[in-house]
Write a protein that holds these residues in place. Structure first.
Motif, mmCIF file in Angstrom:
data_model
loop_
_atom_site.group_PDB
_atom_site.id
_atom_site.type_symbol
_atom_site.label_atom_id
_atom_site.label_comp_id
_atom_site.label_asym_id
_atom_site.label_seq_id
_atom_site.Cartn_x
_atom_site.Cartn_y
_atom_site.Cartn_z
ATOM 1 N N ILE A 2 130.891 105.197 24.970
ATOM 2 C CA ILE A 2 130.489 104.151 25.901
ATOM 3 C C ILE A 2 131.248 104.344 27.203
ATOM 4 C CG2 ILE A 2 130.414 101.662 26.359
ATOM 5 C CD1 ILE A 2 128.579 102.475 24.112
ATOM 6 N N VAL A 3 130.510 104.442 28.305
ATOM 7 C CA VAL A 3 131.104 104.430 29.638
ATOM 8 C C VAL A 3 130.420 103.316 30.422
ATOM 9 C CG1 VAL A 3 131.780 106.853 29.692
ATOM 10 C CG2 VAL A 3 129.466 106.210 30.391
ATOM 11 N N CYS A 4 130.914 103.039 31.624
ATOM 12 C CA CYS A 4 130.322 101.929 32.378
ATOM 13 C C CYS A 4 130.204 102.282 33.853
ATOM 14 C CB CYS A 4 131.140 100.657 32.197
ATOM 15 S SG CYS A 4 132.656 100.603 33.191
ATOM 16 N N CYS A 7 133.292 103.360 35.776
ATOM 17 C CA CYS A 7 133.869 104.691 35.537
ATOM 18 C C CYS A 7 133.429 105.686 36.604
ATOM 19 C CB CYS A 7 133.455 105.220 34.167
ATOM 20 S SG CYS A 7 134.107 104.288 32.766
ATOM 21 N N CYS A 26 133.921 98.056 28.446
ATOM 22 C CA CYS A 26 134.047 99.517 28.489
ATOM 23 C C CYS A 26 135.368 99.957 27.857
ATOM 24 C CB CYS A 26 133.972 100.013 29.929
ATOM 25 S SG CYS A 26 134.172 101.803 30.086
ATOM 26 N N ILE A 36 126.978 98.923 30.895
ATOM 27 C CA ILE A 36 127.504 100.044 30.118
ATOM 28 C C ILE A 36 126.393 101.048 29.794
ATOM 29 C CG2 ILE A 36 129.418 98.728 29.116
ATOM 30 C CD1 ILE A 36 127.716 98.389 26.589
#
Length: 362
Positions: A2-4, A7, A26, A36
């Motif tokens: 999981i990234v958002c 980032c 995140c 996300i």
């Protein structure tokens, strides 16, 4: 993984993540209640990054003549040369990129784990067609303008420069305000005298040659006071200028920060021109000393004049250029081709009480 949206700093990637409309926390950057993106669920970013990463070649496949000093790990390259990640940790970038591009990593791990380079950087035939300065260096370009041909040079690909300008268009709406500062007396300067000087008093500037009027403005009163370089105990008059109609300028501050994920952009072509675009950005913001010659303005005057010449349906495409201020951190300046686009609506007089000199040993 999981990234958002937090980032990344690339607008194209942020737009893709926001369009998924998935909200959550995140684990990578610890941001809460943000948009996300699940790399196991979506492939959008994988497709985008595949095109960018494909311009690189692992060191084992580069020609022996390729300079080893010009190779680096992909994670380092993405941080150093591309304005994509808010994460500046190489470990974080490596983890993110190998998860986003997990399929590519599975069959070509050395692209991620070994030094890489761009083969076309040293292919003269490719450079002749796709490099902004063809097979020349920035120094060659500057020398040609100063000593060989001031107005017509074959050292720069103007078609390519126009294309890059189209990626950094910046609109301003009528009513927006900017500032201009001039050293004055305690009585100040009247509003009707605060604009660009008449033609007979116009001198060489960063964006204009002698005799060509140009209105230089700053984003704030503070920026423009710094740019004027007034001395201690000088009086200055700062004019507030209001834009009369909507305009578009070329934001040269961003010329080396164009998103590689813009649909019509050629990533490889952009990558090999990164160094030249950095030169343009740095030259526009370079501090000019009193001892410098007017010839030192010629490269930026040439580029500015070309931007000024770009038309669409016989109408000028751009009203000016925007560039960073080196005198005031985080400030920026505008050079407006037609001074009549702005009107001075107010002035204030300031006295400079103190100058903070900072120095270093050369």
């Amino acid at each position: 993984m999981i990234v958002c949206e937090k980032c990344f700093c690339d607008t194209e990637i942020i737009s893709v993540i926001r369009n998924k409309e998935d909200i959550g926390n995140c684990p990578m950057c610890k941001s809460k209640n943000v948009h996300i993106y699940d790399t196991d669920k979506y492939e959008d970013l994988s497709i985008m990054f595949d095109e960018l990463i494909s311009i690189y070649t692992p060191i084992t496949q580069l020609l022996n003549s390729y300079p080893k000093s010009d190779t680096r790990l992909l994670k380092s390259e993405l941080i150093k040369n591309w304005n994509i990640f808010n994460r500046k940790s190489e470990a974080d970038v490596y983890n993110i990129i190998t998860e986003i591009c997990k399929e590519k990593y599975e069959y070509n791990a050395e692209l991620f784990d070994q030094p890489i380079g761009i083969q076309e950087l040293y292919e003269q035939d490719y450079l002749a067609k796709h490099s902004l300065l063809t097979t020349n260096s920035w120094e060659d370009f500057v020398d040609a303008l100063k000593t060989k041909n001031r107005f017509h040079t074959h050292y720069i690909n103007l078609e390519l420069l126009e294309r890059f300008c189209s990626y950094i268009r910046k609109p301003y709406k009528a009513g927006e305000c900017f500032y201009r500062c001039r050293i004055s007396t305690e009585e100040g300067i009247p509003m009707d005298k605060m604009g660009a000087p008449p033609i007979e008093y116009t001198t060489d500037g960063r964006a204009n040659a002698k005799g060509i009027r140009c209105l230089y403005l700053g984003d704030s009163a503070e920026t423009t006071i710094y740019e004027t370089r007034a001395g201690a105990y000088d009086f200055v008059t700062v004019g507030k200028f209001k834009l009369k109609k909507d305009i578009i300028v070329v934001d040269l501050k961003r010329i080396n920060q164009i998103s590689p994920f813009i649909e019509e952009l050629d990533c490889l072509e952009y990558a090999i021109n990164k160094e030249h675009l950095n030169k343009i950005n740095n030259e526009m913001g370079r501090i000019m000393r009193r001892s410098d010659s007017a010839l030192d303005y010629i490269p930026t005057q040439y580029i500015t004049d070309f931007v000024k010449s770009i038309t669409h349906n016989e109408v000028a495409e751009y009203a000016g250029i925007e560039y960073k201020s080196v005198m005031h951190e985080n400030g920026y300046n505008l050079a407006i081709f037609n001074p009549e686009l702005f009107e001075c609506i107010d002035t204030k007089i300031y006295k400079i009480d103190m100058i903070d000199y900072r120095k270093h040993v050369m």
